[in-house]
Design a protein around this motif. Sequence first.
Motif, PDB file in Angstrom:
ATOM      1  N   TYR A 118       0.762  -1.072  -0.206  1.00  0.00           N
ATOM      2  CA  TYR A 118      -0.104   0.089  -0.150  1.00  0.00           C
ATOM      3  C   TYR A 118       0.782   1.309  -0.193  1.00  0.00           C
ATOM      4  N   ILE A 293      -3.714   2.641  -7.950  1.00  0.00           N
ATOM      5  CA  ILE A 293      -5.099   2.770  -6.945  1.00  0.00           C
ATOM      6  C   ILE A 293      -6.366   2.731  -8.200  1.00  0.00           C
ATOM      7  N   LEU A 294      -6.236   3.757  -9.074  1.00  0.00           N
ATOM      8  CA  LEU A 294      -7.526   3.685 -10.187  1.00  0.00           C
ATOM      9  C   LEU A 294      -7.705   2.511 -10.636  1.00  0.00           C
ATOM     10  N   GLY A 296      -7.135  -0.532  -9.217  1.00  0.00           N
ATOM     11  CA  GLY A 296      -8.074  -1.232  -8.144  1.00  0.00           C
ATOM     12  C   GLY A 296      -9.413  -1.166  -8.236  1.00  0.00           C
ATOM     13  N   GLN A 297      -9.702   0.231  -8.356  1.00  0.00           N
ATOM     14  CA  GLN A 297     -11.179   0.481  -8.195  1.00  0.00           C
ATOM     15  C   GLN A 297     -12.069   0.046  -9.746  1.00  0.00           C
ATOM     16  N   MET A 298     -11.187   0.330 -10.719  1.00  0.00           N
ATOM     17  CA  MET A 298     -11.759  -0.160 -12.163  1.00  0.00           C
ATOM     18  C   MET A 298     -12.022  -1.573 -11.925  1.00  0.00           C
ATOM     19  N   ASP A 300     -12.650  -3.923  -9.609  1.00  0.00           N
ATOM     20  CA  ASP A 300     -13.876  -4.055  -8.634  1.00  0.00           C
ATOM     21  C   ASP A 300     -15.222  -3.457  -9.356  1.00  0.00           C
ATOM     22  N   PHE A 301     -15.068  -2.565  -9.897  1.00  0.00           N
ATOM     23  CA  PHE A 301     -16.099  -1.749 -10.700  1.00  0.00           C
ATOM     24  C   PHE A 301     -16.788  -2.854 -11.900  1.00  0.00           C
ATOM     25  N   THR A 304     -18.395  -5.898 -10.359  1.00  0.00           N
ATOM     26  CA  THR A 304     -19.902  -5.662  -9.899  1.00  0.00           C
ATOM     27  C   THR A 304     -20.828  -5.629 -11.082  1.00  0.00           C
ATOM     28  N   SER A 357      -3.751  -4.946 -10.578  1.00  0.00           N
ATOM     29  CA  SER A 357      -5.251  -5.631 -10.485  1.00  0.00           C
ATOM     30  C   SER A 357      -5.234  -6.750 -11.403  1.00  0.00           C
TER      31      SER A 357
END
Length: 443
Positions: A118, A293-294, A296-298, A300-301, A304, A357
């Motif tokens: 991290y 970081i972006l 990882g967000q992408m 997980d999105f 979903t 990711s």
Amino acid sequence: MAESSTTAGKRKCSQDPQVDEKLVPKQGPSFCPTRYGIAFIIHICNLIAMAQCVVMNITMVAMVNSTDHQLQFNGSAEGLPGDSLGGLNNAPDSLPAGAPVYDWSPQIQGIIFSSANYGMMLTLALSGYLAGRVGTKRVVGVSLFASSLLSILTPLAAELGLVCLIATRIVQSLIQGSTFGGQYALWERWGPPHERSRLCSIGLSGMMLGTFFIILLGGIICQTLGWPFAFYILGGIGCVYCLLWFVLVYDDPVSHPWINVTEKDYIISSLAHQIQNGFLSALPFIIAWVFGILGGQMADFLLTKNFRLITVRKTATFLGNFPSSALLVVLPYLTPSYVTTMTLLTLSCGLCAICQSGIYINALDIAPRHSSFLMGATRGFAYIAAILAPTVNGFLLNQDPEFGWRNVFLLLFAINLLGLIFYLIFGEAVVQDWAKERKLTHL
């Protein structure tokens, strides 16, 4: 490549003038140059730091409640991957009494593993800038000492709870990023341009050796002494080594009290023609931190939105691998421009972090029970590139002074493209048969 824009009128694709023969002074004979002693000291420092970074991947098998790790199939014990490396999959009753065991699921283990990354991307950049301001000796020395203390405290943090352990790992990752990132500023003042490849290779190779030693000895320590002693031993060695670091390492040859005068003059005259670009060298790490970081967000999105897990992993790997490599390939063919060159180089380094990711965590998908060993082994294997790259680059630049960087970038693109194609074809994101739990059966 940055200097090629300032010399476009003379040569379209000029080599950095640091490697021009006419600028390299002659060095007098020396049995053991001090700069190579510095490289060896950094080598040991990286060995210790990388061992501290990877040790959790080895001890995790002994830390978790692994009652079913020693499995019986048709009345016989069947070893799983890792048994040949210190018996990493032995059952808890073979471990020393008193070593605590925790009931952590593979998901919790994955969080613990990822917490070690991290803060590292952030401090890799900041430590490089800080080392240029206050000196590598202080930044790396203090960071190694603090990381060693946290290594000693890791078993206590695990006893206090999962949140305390993860917080300790995050803080340690911030500190370890300073250890790895801060050392490069040392070669700005110690490394003659024609020797930086071999000096950096000596220092960086300690990372690979540290991974080798902890994989080799980690399982033995866990079995004979208990997994907490793996952290105690590495932390103790790091604390003792810090004393040698502060005594033997100096930020530049001018302040070194024992360096040969001839060697000092040789290094100083070799560095007389440099460009100072510490901020620009640190910028790609900040961009990589943002993209990581972006990414990882992408990922997980997309999950979903009911995208398949393997599709998400391969998409992230493609976005982090192919564009970054392609930007480097086109760079030598563009009209030399300082802004264009720095923009493409920064984006190329930054986009690589999207792979975090993708393929970086794929081991958690295909073998959750053995992800600790797989991630540690593959991460250590990947550091071979850090050892070979400076040497290969130096060879290509020496063979073709005018188009050397073009050849370097083409080679990098070819290696990345082959690896990407292989992963896109054969990559999986389902638990493999050899990694599944085998229940006890009797004939």
